[in-house]
Structure formats: C-alpha cells, structure tokens
Design an enzyme around this catalytic site. Sequence first.
Site, PDB file in Angstrom:
ATOM      1  N   ASN A  65     -17.226 -10.743  38.395  1.00 40.72           N
ATOM      2  CA  ASN A  65     -17.888 -10.464  37.274  1.00 40.72           C
ATOM      3  C   ASN A  65     -19.233 -11.686  37.684  1.00 40.72           C
ATOM      4  OD1 ASN A  65     -14.846 -10.307  37.204  1.00 40.72           O
ATOM      5  ND2 ASN A  65     -15.210  -9.732  35.052  1.00 40.72           N
ATOM      6  N   LYS A  69     -23.157  -9.924  36.518  1.00 39.13           N
ATOM      7  CA  LYS A  69     -23.495  -9.935  34.773  1.00 39.13           C
ATOM      8  C   LYS A  69     -23.910 -11.188  34.029  1.00 39.13           C
ATOM      9  CE  LYS A  69     -19.871  -7.497  33.434  1.00 39.13           C
ATOM     10  NZ  LYS A  69     -18.364  -7.601  32.638  1.00 39.13           N
ATOM     11  N   SER A 154     -14.254 -20.875  30.214  1.00 45.13           N
ATOM     12  CA  SER A 154     -13.784 -20.446  29.055  1.00 45.13           C
ATOM     13  C   SER A 154     -11.912 -20.891  30.821  1.00 45.13           C
ATOM     14  CB  SER A 154     -13.297 -18.846  29.179  1.00 45.13           C
ATOM     15  OG  SER A 154     -12.288 -18.445  28.008  1.00 45.13           O
ATOM     16  N   ASP A 231     -17.885 -17.472  18.959  1.00 42.55           N
ATOM     17  CA  ASP A 231     -16.314 -16.913  19.893  1.00 42.55           C
ATOM     18  C   ASP A 231     -15.291 -17.048  18.762  1.00 42.55           C
ATOM     19  OD1 ASP A 231     -14.465 -17.606  21.785  1.00 42.55           O
ATOM     20  OD2 ASP A 231     -16.046 -18.983  23.212  1.00 42.55           O
ATOM     21  N   HIS A 265     -17.941 -14.929  23.270  1.00 40.82           N
ATOM     22  CA  HIS A 265     -17.106 -15.412  24.557  1.00 40.82           C
ATOM     23  C   HIS A 265     -17.203 -14.671  25.579  1.00 40.82           C
ATOM     24  CE1 HIS A 265     -14.059 -18.365  26.058  1.00 40.82           C
ATOM     25  NE2 HIS A 265     -13.672 -17.257  26.359  1.00 40.82           N
TER      26      HIS A 265
END
Length: 287
Positions: A65, A69, A154, A231, A265
């Site tokens: 990811n 990204k 996160s 978020d 988020h």
Amino acid sequence: MASSEKPTEISSTKMFGGYNKRYKHYSPTLGCSMTFHIYFPPSPSPSHKFPVLYWLSGLTCTDENFIAKSGAQRVASSEGVVLIATDTSPRGLNIEGESDSWDFGLGAGFYLNATQDKWKNWQMYDYIVKELPALLKENFPQIDTTRASIFGHSMGGHGALTIYLKNLDKYKSVSAFAPIVNPINCPWGQKAFTNYLGENRAAWEEYDATFLISKFNNVSATILIDQGDEDKFLHDKQLLPHMFEEACRKVNVPLLLRMQPGYDHSYYFIATFIDDHIRHHAQALNL
C-alpha cells in the site's frame, strides 16, 4: 534468535532514479514466509551507505500500500533515505478465525508479541525490532542500520510510537499519521489486546504510547503527528490524539500534533503530508 534465510528479490521497479524492490523470505520469528519492500534511492557511489526509515502500515494493509500510494519515494530519493515497508501480520498459517474480522488477525498484528497460545506466531514487535534490522544488516551492505527512524499510519502509527519509545537507543526519530495512541482505551485496541495478550491490563500498557511516554521520555527529536479532523475514526474515538498530547505535556516531551482541516484517514491524506515526514526523519538521521 535464529537468523533469517537470504531474502529473494521478487520485483524491481525504477522510480525517481532509485528502485522499489520487493523481497520474500522465511521468518523464524513469525514461522511463515513474509514479504517486504525496500526503496533504494540513487547512490552517489558504490560504497555509499544510506540511513533507513521503517514504515509500518495500518489495518488490512500489506507491504504494497505505502509503496504504491504514498509518493514517499520522491523526497526519499532527494534526501538519500532508504524506505522499508513491511507487512502487517504473519500470513499463510491458517489459524482458525484469523480472517473473521478486518481489525484482528490477518493484516492486524498490532506490532506486539502475542502471549496467548493460539496467536503465538503473532510476534510482529520482534520481527520489526530484531529480525528485520538483522536481515538488512546481513544482506544489504548499502544500508546503515545504525541510523534508523520509524513512522507509520493508524495501527502502524501505534506500532511506530510504541517501538520508538521502548527503543530510544535504536531509532533517531518517530512520526505518525492518525495513530492509535491510546489503544487500551479504544475498541480496536481492546479487541486486539484481549485476544493477543489476555486479560492482564499491565501487559496492555506495554503497547500503549500514551502510557509508555510517562516511562520513556528522553526523546531527542520532536515527535511529529498529523491527524485529519474529518477522520471517521477520530470521531469514533479510536485514535484519541489529545490523550497522547496531554501525556506528552505532563513529561515535557516535544510533540508537534498538527490537526489538518478537512482531511480523512486515507492515503490521500498521507500523500499530502508525506514530504514533511520524510524531511523530519532525514534531518534526524543525517545529524
């Protein structure tokens, strides 16, 4: 600790003059095969050694990811910093219930060492702190593993903060995007900790940044946290940044908590502010 086998390169893609390379190896710590990515910046000379910046991803993510990204490679290339992106849990063990929910088990290792027998392979803390740096040192002479920093998003922000605080001698700096900073007081953390660590709350505190900052606060670089104020998980009280802010204030730890208006988020949020984070770490790594 048993040493890992030599990692096998499974892909390589040029980007900003350097290369995204993906590797596979068997992890003795986790008891399964694992993948990770390295972004190598362009090297000024064959003998040049780069500092290293570890990225820890969030729930449901793999090692792919961030590489695909975040856009982190642009500034990592110009600053001369190696990026390491790891997976978020063991894979392929087929433990009953491992994929029943998106916030526990597969893709949800919480960067701890599980003590409950069923989840005994979930030793992501040791994988990140011990096995991976040793593997890099052994197999990639262009990486200077003694100059390391760590950041994440996160669940990975939780991992980065807790790992940094408990290993201030190993990492020069830390930052996070929308981290879970007080897991003992949020639903995600309570679910994960109950299953991985059992009912003993003292064991939970060892993986809670808001608790740990009271014990491990001799930090050398400002802690940088970005948090979008739109978020969903902030509003659901999963992230609790102001609990960590208050804990830092009590022990005079330098924290730059930036509430970013309108951001959520997602990786759109991460990509917006990633350059600041890479530069934050490059400064600490190159001192």
